[in-house]
Design an enzyme around this catalytic site. Structure first.
Site, PDB file in Angstrom:
ATOM      1  N   GLU A 113      47.560  37.117  59.164  1.00  0.00           N
ATOM      2  CA  GLU A 113      47.498  37.969  57.968  1.00  0.00           C
ATOM      3  C   GLU A 113      46.540  37.354  56.965  1.00  0.00           C
ATOM      4  O   GLU A 113      46.317  36.144  56.977  1.00  0.00           O
ATOM      5  CB  GLU A 113      48.883  38.045  57.314  1.00  0.00           C
ATOM      6  CG  GLU A 113      49.908  38.802  58.104  1.00  0.00           C
ATOM      7  CD  GLU A 113      51.313  38.527  57.585  1.00  0.00           C
ATOM      8  OE1 GLU A 113      51.765  39.259  56.707  1.00  0.00           O
ATOM      9  OE2 GLU A 113      51.931  37.556  58.050  1.00  0.00           O
ATOM     10  N   LYS A 162      45.532  35.821  53.535  1.00  0.00           N
ATOM     11  CA  LYS A 162      46.281  35.074  52.533  1.00  0.00           C
ATOM     12  C   LYS A 162      45.785  35.507  51.155  1.00  0.00           C
ATOM     13  O   LYS A 162      44.709  35.122  50.721  1.00  0.00           O
ATOM     14  CB  LYS A 162      46.060  33.572  52.747  1.00  0.00           C
ATOM     15  CG  LYS A 162      46.894  32.716  51.868  1.00  0.00           C
ATOM     16  CD  LYS A 162      46.792  31.259  52.320  1.00  0.00           C
ATOM     17  CE  LYS A 162      47.611  30.351  51.429  1.00  0.00           C
ATOM     18  NZ  LYS A 162      47.138  30.353  50.032  1.00  0.00           N
ATOM     19  N   ASP A 211      45.246  35.718  47.299  1.00  0.00           N
ATOM     20  CA  ASP A 211      45.248  34.686  46.272  1.00  0.00           C
ATOM     21  C   ASP A 211      45.905  35.225  45.008  1.00  0.00           C
ATOM     22  O   ASP A 211      45.243  35.748  44.121  1.00  0.00           O
ATOM     23  CB  ASP A 211      43.803  34.257  45.995  1.00  0.00           C
ATOM     24  CG  ASP A 211      43.753  32.917  45.302  1.00  0.00           C
ATOM     25  OD1 ASP A 211      44.797  32.240  45.226  1.00  0.00           O
ATOM     26  OD2 ASP A 211      42.669  32.535  44.827  1.00  0.00           O
ATOM     27  N   TYR A 234      55.039  41.047  52.370  1.00  0.00           N
ATOM     28  CA  TYR A 234      54.807  40.536  53.723  1.00  0.00           C
ATOM     29  C   TYR A 234      55.993  39.803  54.344  1.00  0.00           C
ATOM     30  O   TYR A 234      55.893  39.291  55.455  1.00  0.00           O
ATOM     31  CB  TYR A 234      53.589  39.620  53.756  1.00  0.00           C
ATOM     32  CG  TYR A 234      53.650  38.493  52.750  1.00  0.00           C
ATOM     33  CD1 TYR A 234      54.552  37.458  52.891  1.00  0.00           C
ATOM     34  CD2 TYR A 234      52.803  38.487  51.644  1.00  0.00           C
ATOM     35  CE1 TYR A 234      54.626  36.444  51.965  1.00  0.00           C
ATOM     36  CE2 TYR A 234      52.870  37.463  50.710  1.00  0.00           C
ATOM     37  CZ  TYR A 234      53.774  36.457  50.877  1.00  0.00           C
ATOM     38  OH  TYR A 234      53.854  35.460  49.949  1.00  0.00           O
ATOM     39  N   LYS A 291      43.045  27.519  55.048  1.00  0.00           N
ATOM     40  CA  LYS A 291      42.338  27.708  53.766  1.00  0.00           C
ATOM     41  C   LYS A 291      40.838  27.738  53.989  1.00  0.00           C
ATOM     42  O   LYS A 291      40.289  26.851  54.639  1.00  0.00           O
ATOM     43  CB  LYS A 291      42.670  26.546  52.821  1.00  0.00           C
ATOM     44  CG  LYS A 291      44.122  26.503  52.427  1.00  0.00           C
ATOM     45  CD  LYS A 291      44.264  26.858  50.967  1.00  0.00           C
ATOM     46  CE  LYS A 291      45.715  26.771  50.564  1.00  0.00           C
ATOM     47  NZ  LYS A 291      45.925  26.284  49.244  1.00  0.00           N
ATOM     48  N   CYS A 297      12.326  26.012  18.292  1.00  0.00           N
ATOM     49  CA  CYS A 297      13.315  27.045  18.611  1.00  0.00           C
ATOM     50  C   CYS A 297      12.613  28.294  19.152  1.00  0.00           C
ATOM     51  O   CYS A 297      11.706  28.804  18.505  1.00  0.00           O
ATOM     52  CB  CYS A 297      14.115  27.401  17.365  1.00  0.00           C
ATOM     53  SG  CYS A 297      15.186  28.836  17.583  1.00  0.00           S
ATOM     54  N   CYS A 327      13.025  31.228  16.415  1.00  0.00           N
ATOM     55  CA  CYS A 327      12.455  31.221  15.063  1.00  0.00           C
ATOM     56  C   CYS A 327      11.299  30.235  14.909  1.00  0.00           C
ATOM     57  O   CYS A 327      10.630  30.218  13.878  1.00  0.00           O
ATOM     58  CB  CYS A 327      13.533  30.909  14.028  1.00  0.00           C
ATOM     59  SG  CYS A 327      14.116  29.212  14.093  1.00  0.00           S
ATOM     60  N   CYS A 329      18.742  24.051  16.793  1.00  0.00           N
ATOM     61  CA  CYS A 329      17.892  24.625  15.764  1.00  0.00           C
ATOM     62  C   CYS A 329      18.707  24.556  14.488  1.00  0.00           C
ATOM     63  O   CYS A 329      19.839  25.032  14.443  1.00  0.00           O
ATOM     64  CB  CYS A 329      17.562  26.085  16.105  1.00  0.00           C
ATOM     65  SG  CYS A 329      16.865  26.969  14.702  1.00  0.00           S
ATOM     66  N   CYS A 339      17.718  31.275  11.194  1.00  0.00           N
ATOM     67  CA  CYS A 339      17.305  31.574  12.567  1.00  0.00           C
ATOM     68  C   CYS A 339      17.990  32.865  13.041  1.00  0.00           C
ATOM     69  O   CYS A 339      19.218  32.962  13.021  1.00  0.00           O
ATOM     70  CB  CYS A 339      17.702  30.415  13.469  1.00  0.00           C
ATOM     71  SG  CYS A 339      17.444  30.747  15.205  1.00  0.00           S
TER      72      CYS A 339
END
Ligand code: ZN
Length: 667
Positions: A113, A115, A117, A222, A310, A404, A407, A422, A427
């Site tokens: 089946e 699995k 999560d 299940y 897993k 920057c 600006c 900056c 800005c």
């Protein structure tokens, strides 16, 4: 309508709607249009309103019924919910199969089946009716989350036979719900959930079922714990029977008569996993025959007849095309990798934060590199490493700019920090991020003003500063994309209402460096008005508990800016409240039994609501927290106190009843 007719009609509608719900949520094969369902539901609601005494627990209107709880009750699992042993590779699976075959005489058939999560849960039905749902907890004791589970539409309130059984499964959050939830959380400045499993668990552990109801959870069943009068002899037979009873089971299971077939199933789903609409983290393999299961038995921790394979964390390879720079509210520049779109663990990834220049240097990541990507915690994309063997020589080293990108002002690295910033207060990139912060939930909390609207307003030059928000008018807003008459009216009302916020919200919203929501609250409590705070000296500030040198420095610096004085004057002029509205320290008695104490409330009280009790304690200098720990000084327990009471006893914490609280408050 007379009562008898109403009762018959309600009964018929409930049955019909539950059948529609079953087709829609469990079978995924609706037989009617949503509009028809809605119409019948309205009909039912109308009748139930007229005859409230005829509402039954099976009614689809009762999915979100329960009132918020103070704490979850404990539930004992009569048959323990054991966790499975793990397999990480083919060898582990072969070992498992060999041990199973050696442990029993007849040939072994396995059931594989997916699995899921999510969160393992148990549902109890008595005579065909859902009576209780619980978390797995530690396997023997879980928590009663019945009200939250009722909100999962694929869980039947009644099943097709009057059976008494405890059925087990995995509650999970489908990808679609998960992405929508995280998007909404980010907009509200809330921490996004790391993965769908955490989101599902977090939703089901909410005390208020209304929250769980909004999260669009689903479930696959299940397994079975107890089952009265059951004669089915195989796991696969049980899966089929569960489906027949009206439970949602996962269709992707298979009987395998050899380990080779099991491995085939595993490898098929390793490939196909990203195409599912929900997260799986492996494959569960069980011995099908229940007699053989019994024969194989258990180890101390887990059954010998089942194992969970897993999946390894998925890593994929893609090209790093570019490194983009984003500018945060405080001016921090963050380099972000722009990738060729690639699917990792179910979603397409195109960007990944590279955090800072030092890290890029350390990992020797270059523009044009082939890079390995994975998702940390299976959700946040991360560049793991560059595949240096695949370099062509065309790759370019990345250098942070000195200016920057928004600006053009010079970037600086503040003492003790890795990040470049900056520091230009005008800005535009920072201003925009600052506005997004200003309206966010823990700050001014203006509904309907999400990130997208702010960006639009900013780009249309309708707002530049926080004060501009309070000057917006209807016509301007109607000119924006997707803004109708109704949403504009609501938005303007929300903006207007935010003017009344208590000082700490404004203070946090201003975005002063190092001043988070908690520090803002402390400052508001202590100084009570914006005026007082503007005049406070470094010494005044550090005299306050919880305000350190760095914060004090930052506050003094902030209020010394002409631009800030100007902004605050504008906001005052626009009638924004500049005072603290909570209980004032100056009005409080100097010392009370609660001063400096950490208090936890649990159970139901007769005279006080939870909030009243909290306010009474806090206004007397105490702190109220949600869970009992060694730091707790007093537990105040009302009726039906649960696990917190037990824990407090164990830790030897002082326990009060409601009467003692009353006396303390009155005295
Ligand atoms: Zn800038």
């Amino acid at each position: 309508m007379d009562k008898q007719t109403a009762e018959n009609q309600i009964k018929a509608l409930v049955e019909l709607l539950n059948q529609y719900g079953y087709e829609y949520y469990v079978l995924d094969q609706p037989s009617v249009l949503d509009s028809e369902y809605d119409e019948k539901l309205r009909e039912l609601q109308k009748l139930e309103q007229e005859f409230p005494e005829l509402v039954t627990v099976e009614s689809p209107t009762q999915r979100v019924g329960g009132a918020p709880l103070d704490a979850f009750k404990k539930v004992q699992h009569n048959v323990p919910m054991l966790s499975l042993g793990n397999a990480f590779n083919e060898d582990d699976l072969r070992d498992f199969a060999r041990r199973a075959s050696n442990g029993t005489d007849k040939p072994v058939v396995f059931v594989c089946e997916l699995k899921i999560d999510g969160l393992a849960i148990s549902l109890t039905y008595e005579n065909g009716k859902f009576v209780r749902g619980a978390t797995r907890g530690d396997g023997t004791t879980g928590e009663d989350i019945t009200n939250n589970l009722r909100t999962i539409r694929s869980i039947p309130m009644t099943i097709k036979e009057k059976q008494t059984l405890e059925v087990r499964g995995e509650a999970y959050m489908p990808h679609k719900s998960f992405l929508a939830l995280n998007e909404a959380r980010e907009k509200n400045d809330e921490e996004p959930f790391a993965n769908p499993r955490n989101a599902a668990a977090g939703s089901l552990r909410q005390l208020d079922p209304k929250i769980a109801a909004k999260r669009n959870l689903d479930i696959f069943l299940y397994g079975v714990g107890e089952w009265e009068g059951n004669t089915i002899t195989s796991h696969s037979g049980r899966l089929e029977k569960l489906k027949e009873l009206g439970f949602k089971t996962n269709p992707e299971w298979r009987k395998c008569s050899s380990i080779e077939e099991v491995l085939e199933f595993v490898s098929y789903w390793t490939e196909e996993r990203p195409n599912l609409s929900y997260e799986i983290d492996g494959i569960v393999v069980k011995v099908d025959d229940l007699d053989q299961q019994e024969e194989l038995g258990y180890t101390a921790k887990s059954p010998r007849w089942a194992i969970a394979y897993k999946f390894p964390a998925e890593e994929v390879v893609t090209k790093l095309r570019e490194i983009e720079l984003s500018i945060g509210r405080t001016g921090v520049i963050t380099p972000t990798a722009i990738l060729d779109p690639v699917k990792v663990a179910g979603t397409t990834v195109q960007r990944a934060s590279l955090h800072n220049e030092d890290l890029i240097r350390e990992q020797d990541i270059r523009i044009g590199d082939t890079v390995v990507i994975k998702k940390a915690g299976d959700i946040i994309p991360k560049v793991v490493r560059a595949v240096t063997e695949q370099r062509t020589g065309e790759e370019q080293e990345f250098h942070m700019p000195t200016e920057c990108p928004a600006c053009g002002s010079e970037l600086v690295r503040l003492e003790g920090e890795v990040a470049l910033r900056c520091i230009n207060p005008s800005c535009p990139a920072q201003l925009m991020e600052g506005l997004i912060h200003f309206v966010s939930r823990n700050a001014m909390n203006i509904d309907g003003l999400g990130e997208k609207v702010i960006i639009q307003l900013f780009q249309e030059k309708l707002i530049h500063t926080m004060a501009d928000l309070y000057r917006l008018d209807k016509e301007e807003l109607l000119g924006l994309d997707r803004m109708g008459e109704k949403s504009v009216t609501n938005l303007l009302e929300a903006i207007e209402a935010s003017k009344e916020n208590s000082l700490e919200r404004l203070l946090f919203g201003l975005g002063i460096r190092f001043i988070g929501a908690k520090a803002a609250k402390t400052l508001a409590e202590e100084f009570e008005t914006m005026d007082n705070l503007q005049q406070a000296s470094f010494e005044d500030l550090i005299a306050v508990d919880e305000i350190g040198d760095k914060m004090a420095d930052s506050i003094v610096q902030y209020f010394s800016e002409d631009k800030v004085t100007e902004l605050l004057n504008e906001l005052r002029h626009l009638n924004l409240n500049m005072e603290y509205k909570g209980p004032r320290k100056s009005e409080l008695a100097q010392d009370t039994v609660f001063t400096g104490k950490t208090v936890v409330l649990t159970g139901k009280m007769e005279e006080f609501s939870r909030n009243e009790a909290k306010e009474l304690i806090e206004s007397r200098g105490g702190t109220v927290t949600g869970s009992v720990s060694k730091k707790t000084d007093i537990l105040i327990a009302g009726e039906d106190a649960g696990s917190k009471y037990d824990k407090a006893q164990k830790l030897g914490i002082e326990i009060w009843n409601e009467q003692q609280l009353k006396e303390a408050v009155e005295g």
